[in-house]
Design an enzyme around this catalytic site. Structure first.
Site, short mmCIF file in Angstrom:
data_model
loop_
_atom_site.label_atom_id
_atom_site.label_comp_id
_atom_site.label_asym_id
_atom_site.label_seq_id
_atom_site.Cartn_x
_atom_site.Cartn_y
_atom_site.Cartn_z
N ARG A 136 0.83 -1.22 0.00
CA ARG A 136 0.00 0.00 0.00
C ARG A 136 0.85 1.26 0.00
O ARG A 136 0.33 2.36 0.06
CB ARG A 136 -0.92 0.01 1.20
CG ARG A 136 -0.21 -0.12 2.53
CD ARG A 136 -1.17 0.07 3.65
NE ARG A 136 -0.63 -0.39 4.92
CZ ARG A 136 -1.24 -0.21 6.07
NH1 ARG A 136 -2.38 0.42 6.11
NH2 ARG A 136 -0.71 -0.66 7.17
N ASP A 303 11.07 -7.33 7.45
CA ASP A 303 10.60 -6.38 6.43
C ASP A 303 10.37 -5.01 7.04
O ASP A 303 10.11 -4.05 6.31
CB ASP A 303 9.30 -6.89 5.77
CG ASP A 303 8.23 -7.25 6.78
OD1 ASP A 303 8.50 -8.09 7.66
OD2 ASP A 303 7.12 -6.69 6.71
P1 AMP Z 1 3.19 -4.32 8.04
O1 AMP Z 1 2.66 -5.28 9.05
O2 AMP Z 1 2.48 -3.00 8.03
O3 AMP Z 1 4.66 -4.16 8.11
O4 AMP Z 1 2.83 -4.95 6.63
C1 AMP Z 1 3.23 -6.23 6.21
C2 AMP Z 1 2.90 -6.40 4.76
O5 AMP Z 1 1.50 -6.26 4.55
C3 AMP Z 1 3.57 -5.40 3.83
O6 AMP Z 1 3.87 -6.08 2.65
C4 AMP Z 1 2.48 -4.38 3.61
O7 AMP Z 1 2.64 -3.68 2.41
C5 AMP Z 1 1.25 -5.26 3.58
N1 AMP Z 1 0.04 -4.53 3.94
C6 AMP Z 1 -0.32 -4.10 5.18
N2 AMP Z 1 -1.52 -3.47 5.12
C7 AMP Z 1 -1.91 -3.49 3.83
C8 AMP Z 1 -3.06 -3.02 3.12
N3 AMP Z 1 -4.05 -2.40 3.74
N4 AMP Z 1 -3.09 -3.22 1.79
C9 AMP Z 1 -2.12 -3.86 1.16
N5 AMP Z 1 -1.03 -4.35 1.76
C10 AMP Z 1 -0.93 -4.18 3.08
MG MG Z 2 5.92 -3.15 7.12
#
Ligand code: AMP
Ligand code: MG
Length: 570
Positions: A136, A303
C-alpha cells in the site's frame, strides 16, 4: 490524472491568503511541490518488473514494479510537517485542497515522478513469509533537497499494488496519524527515523476489523507522505536471496552502497563485509535509542528493518508508561511477547542474522558476517551502557557495584507500576548534596511520587525501598564528583543535570495523546495534533505551559483501545 503542463504564475502574491490560480507559489526560498525536480535513482539504476499488470502476483527478477497511485475521492490536507518541507525545499500548500494536495493524495502524478512499489520479503514473527513488498506504499520519486541530499517521497495508503495480496492498499486515519506524529516525535528525540511530510484525509472510508473479532467498521481513510533517504529494508535483500536472483541481489547491494554508504568506497567483496558491519553498528545504536526513550516498535519483522538503521513502519508501536521489560503494545504479540520492550536488542540481532544469510552469496569470507554480528552486540552494549550512564547522570558505568545498582533499579521499577519517562526525568531533582541526608525516606522517595500509577507506589514499604536505592545512588554520584576533583560542586552538578536532561525526555508521544489527536481529527478538530506536534519538537525542554502533556497516563486510558494495546489492523 497526469498533469504535465503546470506553469508557474508570474506574480507571486505576498499575502499567502491570496492563492495563485494553480496553487504553485514560492515562499521563503521554497517551492510548491508541483515544481519539484525528481531524480529517480532507484528506478533508473535497478531492474524493474517487466510485467506491468497491477494485480496481486508473485514478482520475479526485479527490485520494484512501476505502479500509479489509485486516486482518492477528496484529498484534504490535515497536517503538514514544516521542518520536513524545509528539508525538501517544499512549501506548505496554501490551502487544504489543490494541486499539491492532489499529488500527496496520489491523484496527480507530476512530470519527473516515476512511481513504484518495492519488492521485498521478510521473516514475520520468526517465520519466512515469502513475498511481501509495498502493498500500500507507493514511492513517487526522489527529490534533491536544497542541501543536495536525496529524499524519497512515499505515499502510504495510495492504493493496490502487485504486492497487496488480499488487502486493499489503503490506510485508516488512526494509523496514519500515529505514523505521522511518531516519525516526527522520534526525530526530535534524536532517534534515527523515517520522516513524514503530510497527512491527508482521502474523503473515502476504509473497512477494518480493528479487534479481529468479526466487527468490521468503516473508518476514515488517510494517506501519509513519508520521507527518507531510502525505504530499503532487510527484506529487499532476503527476497532476492530466497529466489537465488543473485545478479539482482548484487545490483541492489551495489546501489545501496554507492548511493547511501559512499564513504565505504566502491562496492567489492570486502566492501560488502564492511557494509554489513556498518548496518549492524547502526542497528545497535538504533535499538539503544529505542530503549532509552521507552519506545517499543511492536512488529520488528525483517521487512520492518531499515537498511539505513532508521526506525521504519510505525504500526502497533507503543511507549512504555509503566516500566516493564515484558511489555508489548501489539495484541498479536501478547502471547509470545517476541517484540516486547526488553527483547528488542535480541530480536534486532536475530534479524541481522537473517540479513547476513541473505548477503552471504556476495561475501565469500563469512568471518566478515560473524564480525558484523559481533559489532552489533558490542555497539548495543556500549551504547546502552552509555545511555544508562547519561540517564542516571553518572560519568560512566563500570565501577564495582554499578551492575547491582542497575539491576536493583530495574527490579524496583517493576515492583510497582512506575512511569519510565517521569521517573528518569525526576531523578534530576534528587539532591546530590547533603540535603538528602536530612530527608526521611518518605520525603526523599516522595520526590518521585509523580511516577507512580497506584497507591502501592506511595506505600511506606515501597518508599523505604526506593529511598534506600536513592541513597546508594546519591553516594555513587558523589564518587563521580570526587573523582572529577571539581572544586566547584555546583558547576559539576549543573553539567550533570544538563547531561541528564538531554538523555531523559519530558515529553514523549504517550499512546493516549496520539489517541486524543486521532479522535479530535475525526471530529474535524486539528488543534490537538497541531499542539502535540509543536510540543514534541522540544521533548527535552520544560515547556511548563504544556505540563499536562507530560503527566501519567490518565486512568480512563488504561484499558482503552488505542491507548494501551493496538492491533496490526491499520
Ligand atoms: P506491516 O505489518 O504493516 O509491516 O505490513 C506487512 C505487509 O503487509 C507489507 O507487505 C504491507 O505492504 C502489507 N500490507 C499491510 N496493510 C496493507 C493493506 N491495507 N493493503 C495492502 N497491503 C498491506
Ligand atoms: Mg511493514
Amino acid at each position: 490524472m497526469r498533469q504535465n503542463n503546470l506553469k508557474r504564475s508570474a506574480a507571486i502574491p505576498d499575502n499567502p491568503a491570496i492563492a495563485d490560480p494553480i496553487g504553485c507559489s514560492e515562499r521563503a526560498g521554497r517551492h510548491d511541490l508541483c515544481e519539484a525536480q525528481f531524480d529517480n535513482s532507484f528506478v533508473s539504476e535497478l531492474p524493474g518488473d517487466t510485467v506491468t499488470h497491477n494485480v496481486p502476483r508473485a514478482v520475479r527478477n526485479a527490485c520494484y514494479t512501476r505502479v500509479t497511485p489509485t486516486p482518492v475521492r477528496a484529498p484534504r490536507l490535515l497536517a503538514w510537517a514544516e521542518p520536513v518541507g524545509e528539508l525538501l525545499g517544499i512549501s506548505r500548500p496554501a490551502s487544504p485542497v489543490g494541486p499539491a494536495v492532489e499529488v500527496l493524495g496520489g491523484n496527480r502524478v507530476l512530470p519527473g515522478m516515476q512511481p513504484y512499489a518495492a519488492r521485498y520479503g521478510g521473516h514475520q514473527f520468526g517465520q519466512w513469509a515469502g513475498q511481501l513488498g509495498d502493498g500500500r506504499a507507493i514511492t513517487l520519486g526522489e527529490i534533491l533537497g536544497p542541501d543536495g541530499k536525496r529524499w524519497e517521497l512515499q505515499l502510504k495508503g495510495a492504493g493496490k499494488t502487485p504486492y497487496s495480496r488480499t488487502a486493499d492498499g489503503r490506510a485508516v486515519l488512526r494509523s496514519s496519524v500515529r505514523e505521522f506524529l511518531c516519525s516526527e516525535a522520534m526525530h526530535y528525540l534524536g532517534v534515527p527515523t523515517t520522516r513524514a511530510l503530510s497527512l491527508l484525509a482521502t474523503g473515502e472510508t476504509v473497512v477494518r476489523d480493528m479487534f479481529y473479532d468479526g466487527n468490521p467498521q468503516a473508518e476514515m481513510g488517510a494517506i501519509v507522505c513519508r520521507v527518507a533517504p531510502s525505504f530499503v529494508r532487510f527484506g529487499n535483500f532476503e527476497i532476492l536471496a530466497a529466489h537465488r536472483e543473485l545478479d539482482t541481489l548484487k545490483r541492489l547491494a551495489d546501489y545501496v552502497i554507492s548511493r547511501h554508504f559512499p564513504e565505504l568506497g566502491a562496492p567489492s567483496p570486502s566492501t560488502y563485509g564492511r557494509w554489513f558491519e556498518e548496518i549492524c553498528r547502526r542497528t545497535g545504536v538504533l535499538v539503544a535509542h529505542w530503549m532509552r526513550v521507552g519506545f517499543v516498535h511492536g512488529v520488528v519483522n525483517t521487512d520492518n528493518m531499515s537498511i539505513l538503521g532508521l526506525t521504519i513502519d510505525y504500526g502497533p508501536y507503543g511507549w512504555l508508561e509503566g516500566f516493564d521489560l515484558q511489555w508489548t503494545p501489539n495484541t498479536t504479540d501478547a502471547q509470545g511477547r517476541r517484540y516486547c520492550f526488553g527483547n528488542q536488542p535480541e530480536i534486532a540481532q536475530w534479524n541481522l542474522t537473517r540479513l547476513a544469510s541473505a548477503l552471504a552469496p556476495l561475501i565469500e569470507d563469512h568471518a566478515a558476517l560473524e564480525n558484523g554480528l559481533r559489532v552489533f552486540g558490542e555497539t548495543f552494549q556500549n551504547a546502552w551502557r552509555g545511555v544508562l550512564a547519561d540517564k542516571l547522570g553518572l560519568v560512566s558505568l563500570g565501577q564495582e557495584g554499578d551492575d547491582v545498582l542497575l539491576s536493583d533499579l530495574f527490579d524496583l521499577l517493576q515492583q510497582v507500576e512506575t512511569d519510565m519517562t517521569i521517573f528518569f526525568r525526576g531523578l534530576m531533582t534528587i539532591p546530590m548534596n547533603g540535603t538528602a541526608n536530612a530527608m526521611d525516606d518518605a520525603a526523599l522517595a516522595g520526590l518521585l511520587r509523580g511516577a507512580f500509577y497506584t497507591e502501592e507506589g506511595l506505600a511506606q514499604a515501597h518508599l523505604s525501598r526506593l529511598a534506600g536505592w536513592l541513597r546508594r545512588y546519591i553516594a555513587r554520584t558523589r564518587m563521580d564528583a570526587k573523582a572529577a576533583n571539581m572544586e566547584d560542586l555546583a558547576k559539576f552538578a549543573s553539567a550533570r543535570r544538563e547531561r541528564m536532561r538531554r538523555a531523559n525526555p519530558k515529553y514523549v508521544l504517550r499512546n493516549y495523546l496520539a489517541q486524543q489527536a486521532i479522535e479530535a481529527l475525526e471530529q474535524g478538530d486539528d488543534l490537538v495534533i497541531t499542539r502535540l506536534m509543536e510540543v514534541l519538537k522540544h521533548p527535552y525542554d520544560e515547556q511548563p505551559e504544556h505540563e499536562e502533556l507530560a503527566g501519567r497516563r490518565p486512568e480512563w486510558a488504561r484499558n482503552k483501545a488505542g491507548c494501551s494495546a493496538l492491533s496490526c489492523s491499520s
